[in-house]
Design a protein around this motif. Structure first.
Motif, PDB file in Angstrom:
ATOM      1  N   ALA A   2       0.970  -1.331   0.153  1.00 13.87           N
ATOM      2  CA  ALA A   2      -0.566   0.078  -0.191  1.00 13.87           C
ATOM      3  C   ALA A   2       0.920   0.897  -0.008  1.00 13.87           C
ATOM      4  N   MET A   3       0.875   2.470  -0.908  1.00 13.14           N
ATOM      5  CA  MET A   3       0.897   3.415  -0.889  1.00 13.14           C
ATOM      6  C   MET A   3       1.281   4.568   0.775  1.00 13.14           C
ATOM      7  N   SER A   4       2.099   4.619   1.275  1.00 14.39           N
ATOM      8  CA  SER A   4       2.546   5.287   2.250  1.00 14.39           C
ATOM      9  C   SER A   4       1.631   6.906   1.882  1.00 14.39           C
ATOM     10  N   GLU A   5       0.790   7.479   3.287  1.00 11.58           N
ATOM     11  CA  GLU A   5      -0.337   8.313   3.117  1.00 11.58           C
ATOM     12  C   GLU A   5       0.496   8.994   3.395  1.00 11.58           C
ATOM     13  N   THR A   6       0.203  10.531   2.839  1.00 12.96           N
ATOM     14  CA  THR A   6       0.374  11.612   2.603  1.00 12.96           C
ATOM     15  C   THR A   6      -0.226  12.680   4.006  1.00 12.96           C
ATOM     16  N   ARG A   7       0.472  12.984   4.158  1.00 15.07           N
ATOM     17  CA  ARG A   7      -0.144  14.028   5.353  1.00 15.07           C
ATOM     18  C   ARG A   7      -1.281  14.792   5.189  1.00 15.07           C
ATOM     19  N   GLY A   8      -1.336  15.481   3.628  1.00 15.39           N
ATOM     20  CA  GLY A   8      -2.913  15.894   2.928  1.00 15.39           C
ATOM     21  C   GLY A   8      -3.301  15.170   2.990  1.00 15.39           C
ATOM     22  N   ASP A   9      -3.562  13.654   3.140  1.00 18.80           N
ATOM     23  CA  ASP A   9      -4.369  12.518   3.328  1.00 18.80           C
ATOM     24  C   ASP A   9      -4.859  12.825   4.325  1.00 18.80           C
ATOM     25  N   LYS A  10      -3.896  12.793   5.197  1.00 20.32           N
ATOM     26  CA  LYS A  10      -4.660  12.799   7.073  1.00 20.32           C
ATOM     27  C   LYS A  10      -5.309  13.594   7.081  1.00 20.32           C
ATOM     28  N   ALA A  11      -5.138  14.661   6.332  1.00 20.82           N
ATOM     29  CA  ALA A  11      -5.261  15.727   6.960  1.00 20.82           C
ATOM     30  C   ALA A  11      -7.340  15.999   6.573  1.00 20.82           C
ATOM     31  N   ARG A  12      -7.231  15.474   5.588  1.00 19.59           N
ATOM     32  CA  ARG A  12      -8.504  15.627   4.945  1.00 19.59           C
ATOM     33  C   ARG A  12      -9.347  14.603   5.174  1.00 19.59           C
ATOM     34  N   ARG A  13      -8.755  13.426   5.660  1.00 16.33           N
ATOM     35  CA  ARG A  13     -10.279  12.974   7.133  1.00 16.33           C
ATOM     36  C   ARG A  13     -10.256  13.029   7.563  1.00 16.33           C
ATOM     37  N   ARG A  14      -9.902  14.392   8.147  1.00 16.79           N
ATOM     38  CA  ARG A  14      -9.794  14.859   9.859  1.00 16.79           C
ATOM     39  C   ARG A  14     -11.798  15.255   9.684  1.00 16.79           C
ATOM     40  N   ARG A  15     -12.624  15.345  10.367  1.00 12.06           N
ATOM     41  CA  ARG A  15     -13.629  15.612  10.370  1.00 12.06           C
ATOM     42  C   ARG A  15     -13.716  16.649  11.691  1.00 12.06           C
ATOM     43  N   GLY A  16     -15.379  17.128  11.554  1.00 11.37           N
ATOM     44  CA  GLY A  16     -15.832  17.507  12.981  1.00 11.37           C
ATOM     45  C   GLY A  16     -14.801  18.870  13.821  1.00 11.37           C
ATOM     46  N   PRO A  17     -14.007  18.975  15.175  1.00 11.96           N
ATOM     47  CA  PRO A  17     -13.662  19.361  15.891  1.00 11.96           C
ATOM     48  C   PRO A  17     -12.386  19.338  15.674  1.00 11.96           C
ATOM     49  N   ALA A  18     -11.639  18.369  15.282  1.00  7.02           N
ATOM     50  CA  ALA A  18     -10.324  18.384  14.912  1.00  7.02           C
ATOM     51  C   ALA A  18      -9.972  19.528  13.699  1.00  7.02           C
ATOM     52  N   LEU A  19     -11.266  18.974  12.188  1.00  7.22           N
ATOM     53  CA  LEU A  19     -10.609  19.372  11.575  1.00  7.22           C
ATOM     54  C   LEU A  19     -11.264  21.103  11.767  1.00  7.22           C
ATOM     55  N   GLU A  20     -11.628  21.534  11.887  1.00 16.57           N
ATOM     56  CA  GLU A  20     -12.233  22.466  12.905  1.00 16.57           C
ATOM     57  C   GLU A  20     -11.071  23.319  12.752  1.00 16.57           C
ATOM     58  N   GLU A  21     -10.911  22.443  14.165  1.00 16.69           N
ATOM     59  CA  GLU A  21      -8.886  23.768  14.800  1.00 16.69           C
ATOM     60  C   GLU A  21      -7.913  23.382  13.793  1.00 16.69           C
ATOM     61  N   ALA A  22      -8.458  22.085  13.178  1.00 15.47           N
ATOM     62  CA  ALA A  22      -6.716  22.619  12.065  1.00 15.47           C
ATOM     63  C   ALA A  22      -7.003  24.141  10.941  1.00 15.47           C
ATOM     64  N   ILE A  23      -8.157  24.126  10.752  1.00 11.46           N
ATOM     65  CA  ILE A  23      -8.598  25.257   9.830  1.00 11.46           C
ATOM     66  C   ILE A  23      -8.052  27.016  10.662  1.00 11.46           C
ATOM     67  N   LEU A  24      -8.714  26.901  11.812  1.00 19.35           N
ATOM     68  CA  LEU A  24      -8.565  28.303  12.504  1.00 19.35           C
ATOM     69  C   LEU A  24      -6.984  28.340  12.394  1.00 19.35           C
ATOM     70  N   ASP A  25      -6.528  27.235  13.137  1.00 18.51           N
ATOM     71  CA  ASP A  25      -4.396  27.975  13.642  1.00 18.51           C
ATOM     72  C   ASP A  25      -4.450  27.634  12.370  1.00 18.51           C
ATOM     73  N   ALA A  26      -5.193  27.552  11.100  1.00 21.00           N
ATOM     74  CA  ALA A  26      -4.151  27.748   9.495  1.00 21.00           C
ATOM     75  C   ALA A  26      -4.591  29.035   9.310  1.00 21.00           C
ATOM     76  N   ALA A  27      -5.686  29.769   9.460  1.00 23.32           N
ATOM     77  CA  ALA A  27      -5.865  30.952   9.596  1.00 23.32           C
ATOM     78  C   ALA A  27      -5.204  31.473  10.144  1.00 23.32           C
ATOM     79  N   TRP A  28      -4.993  31.156  11.677  1.00 26.99           N
ATOM     80  CA  TRP A  28      -3.991  32.565  12.431  1.00 26.99           C
ATOM     81  C   TRP A  28      -2.239  32.198  12.327  1.00 26.99           C
ATOM     82  N   GLU A  29      -2.083  31.604  11.618  1.00 25.55           N
ATOM     83  CA  GLU A  29      -0.956  31.569  11.468  1.00 25.55           C
ATOM     84  C   GLU A  29      -0.624  32.801   9.920  1.00 25.55           C
ATOM     85  N   GLU A  30      -2.126  32.104   9.119  1.00 27.50           N
ATOM     86  CA  GLU A  30      -1.311  33.404   7.828  1.00 27.50           C
ATOM     87  C   GLU A  30      -1.803  34.782   8.374  1.00 27.50           C
ATOM     88  N   LEU A  31      -2.776  34.666   8.774  1.00 32.30           N
ATOM     89  CA  LEU A  31      -3.457  36.244   9.447  1.00 32.30           C
ATOM     90  C   LEU A  31      -2.010  36.653  10.492  1.00 32.30           C
TER      91      LEU A  31
END
Length: 208
Positions: A2-31
């Motif tokens: 099996a092909m190894s999972e990339t960081r993006g593959d793992k991130a895209r499978r996040r759901r709910g609070p975990a995904l929202e937290e990752a997005i808000l952390d990313a938004a803060w870094e961009e800001l």
């Protein structure tokens, strides 16, 4: 094999609070890296390892996304002031901590976001309400001062309780710079302490 999972593959499978937290952390870094004027959904999605439609379904404007990111950062990185034995010392430490955390880029967010917040019928007062007492320990500082007998329990109104941080924000918004030590001492000694303690004790309690 099996092909190894990339960081993006793992991130895209996040759901709910975990995904929202990752997005808000990313938004803060961009800001904090690029400022509000250069904030884009694409950049946040790329940093969070997700897609723009995922962001658009949760926040229908950049100002709402940025506001949510600011609130999350404030709640997860509260300003803490230990018991120093005196009201003046604790207020000075609080404002010094705010000054250390407020880089020019962070301060400039207030200016850059104002038009979009107004268009969304929002303001920084709404962000302040969401952060509440968790972001700044004003109530704890006041409670300790009351217990020491430095302040009357019925003397400090909600507006006066917000005054130290509000004055700090205003000064930084006007100058786009962190508070100078002279600003901190002036706010505490010339404005907040006389209003909180009543000076000689002759000041009338402000009407509600």
């Amino acid at each position: 094999m099996a092909m190894s999972e990339t960081r993006g593959d793992k991130a895209r499978r996040r759901r709910g609070p975990a995904l929202e937290e990752a997005i808000l952390d990313a938004a803060w870094e961009e800001l904090t890296t690029h400022g509000y004027e250069k904030l884009t959904l694409e950049a946040v999605a790329r940093r969070a390892g997700t897609s723009r439609p995922v962001l658009s379904r949760r926040w229908d404007s950049l100002s709402k996304l940025a506001s949510a990111a600011i609130v999350r950062y404030a709640l997860h990185n509260p300003t803490e002031v230990p018991d120093l034995g005196g009201l003046r010392e604790e207020l000075i430490l609080l404002l010094r901590q705010i000054a250390r955390r407020s880089s020019p880029k962070v301060v400039r967010l207030i200016y850059e976001m104002r038009k979009d917040l107004e268009a969304a019928f929002s303001s920084f007062a709404d962000i302040r309400t969401q952060v509440g007492v968790a972001g700044y320990p004003m109530q704890q500082i006041l409670d300790r001062a009351v217990a020491r007998g430095e302040v009357r329990p019925d003397f400090v109104t909600p507006r006066l309780l917000r005054l130290p941080v509000d004055l700090a924000r205003h000064e930084m918004m006007m100058t786009f710079q962190p508070l100078a030590e002279s600003d901190i001492l002036e706010i505490v000694d010339d404005i907040v302490l006389p209003l909180w303690t009543g000076g000689s004790g002759t000041r009338q309690r402000p009407s509600a």
